[in-house]
Design an enzyme around this catalytic site. Structure first.
Site, PDB file in Angstrom:
ATOM      1  N   ARG A  93       0.856  -1.182   0.000  1.00 32.59           N
ATOM      2  CA  ARG A  93       0.000   0.000   0.000  1.00 32.59           C
ATOM      3  C   ARG A  93       0.897   1.239   0.000  1.00 32.59           C
ATOM      4  NH1 ARG A  93      -3.179  -2.866  -1.694  1.00 32.59           N
ATOM      5  NH2 ARG A  93      -5.254  -3.433  -0.940  1.00 32.59           N
TER       6      ARG A  93
ATOM      7  N   HIS B 160       0.436  -0.134 -10.357  1.00 29.99           N
ATOM      8  CA  HIS B 160      -0.430  -1.027  -9.578  1.00 29.99           C
ATOM      9  C   HIS B 160      -0.781  -2.283 -10.381  1.00 29.99           C
ATOM     10  CE1 HIS B 160      -3.406  -1.004  -5.993  1.00 29.99           C
ATOM     11  NE2 HIS B 160      -3.039  -2.251  -6.295  1.00 29.99           N
TER      12      HIS B 160
END
Length: 311
Positions: free
Chosen positions: A226, A274
């Site tokens: 994250r 991502h």
């Protein structure tokens, strides 16, 4: 009575998941059901959910037995005060395999100095032999399903792997640490650090200026976890000062990463959009269907989220 299953994710996901969900439900012996993207809230038995969907108020779903998240991360939903139903996170074999492949590839890239080799394609013959994996200690922060799998894969390649988690863990072949002192130990001994922690109040900015200063000079950071696990300004300062060697980042505080963000232009940062791993519809549908079958049989749900811990 017909089982009503609401698919509540972005519109683009429905064509990807519709057929796999039907196959998985039928494979679990569930035949009398309705699967749709719209239905009256009071009739819904299960919600197949993505936190970026339009559904944010769970109050009307009074019959719903569980919310089955399609993502491994639940920070986008776990704090929703209207969510009183059981919440299950996604633990998907396809996602795990993808993450292992990405993390292993990035660690080997840095270990073997592949970026440097590519940068020297100028006709000059300058041999540079990397150390063996057994001489390159790697730290893995986060020893959940994904972290443990990645740590195991790296250990199988002969890297000395030290893992850290908030609570005590025991994983064969991995030197496990926990707590504040354990984190300091792992950081101080890791030439490459992989972040696979969930994002909670306790893990946000876990790699701040103090933590980054504990890493050996030239250490590399690989973050597919994250974005908010790392304090951005401290990371840039550590790279600019020469204390840190490189950072390969797949996740960010804001996504997509703004075009004017300094990460894009920094020579010691690799931006990955991502893509480290993603839930695969075929395998994720199997997890969802298995949990629905368990719920209907009165069995405990798999991968139930601890609201207090945040994951």
């Amino acid at each position: 009575m017909t089982l009503n299953i609401l698919f509540a994710a972005t519109e683009a996901r429905w064509p990807q998941y519709e057929a796999p969900l039907h196959r998985a439900l039928e494979a679990e012996g569930i035949t009398d059901y309705r699967l749709a993207t719209e239905m009256p809230a009071e009739e819904v038995d299960y919600i197949v959910y993505a936190p970026n969907s339009d559904l944010q108020d769970f109050t009307p779903y009074t019959r719903t037995k569980a919310v089955l998240n399609l993502w491994a991360g639940v920070e986008g939903i776990v704090g929703n005060r209207t969510l009183t139903q059981p919440l299950c996170r996604m633990v998907d074999s396809g996602l795990k395999e993808g993450m292992v492949e990405w993390v292993t590839g990035q660690v080997l890239r840095h270990h073997l100095g592949i970026d440097e080799v590519l940068a020297r394609q100028s006709g000059e013959w300058r041999p540079s032999v990397p150390p063996l994996a057994r001489n390159r200690p790697v730290g893995v922060l986060g020893l959940g399903e994904l972290g443990a799998a990645c740590a195991g894969a790296l250990a199988a390649l002969n890297f000395p792997v030290a893992g850290w988690s908030r609570t005590e863990k025991h994983i064969p072949g991995i030197t496990c640490h926990h707590g504040a002192e354990g984190l300091k130990t792992v950081l101080a001994g890791s030439q490459i650090v992989v972040l696979l922690l969930p994002l909670t109040g306790a893990t946000e900015n876990i790699l701040d200026a103090d933590a980054l200063s504990r890493l050996p000079e030239g250490a590399v950071i690989v973050n597919p976890g994250r974005g908010a696990l790392i304090e951005d300004e401290a990371l840039l300062a550590g790279l600019d000062a020469g204390h840190l060697g490189h950072a390969t980042l797949d996740v960010f505080r804001q996504e997509p990463l703004p075009a004017d963000h300094p990460f894009w232009r920094h020579p010691k940062i690799t931006v990955s959009p991502h893509v480290a791993s993603e839930t695969r519809p075929e395998t994720a549908a199997e997890v969802v269907a298995r949990n629905i079958r368990r719920g209907e049989a009165g069995e405990p749900f798999l991968h139930l989220v601890d609201r207090g811990a945040g994951y």
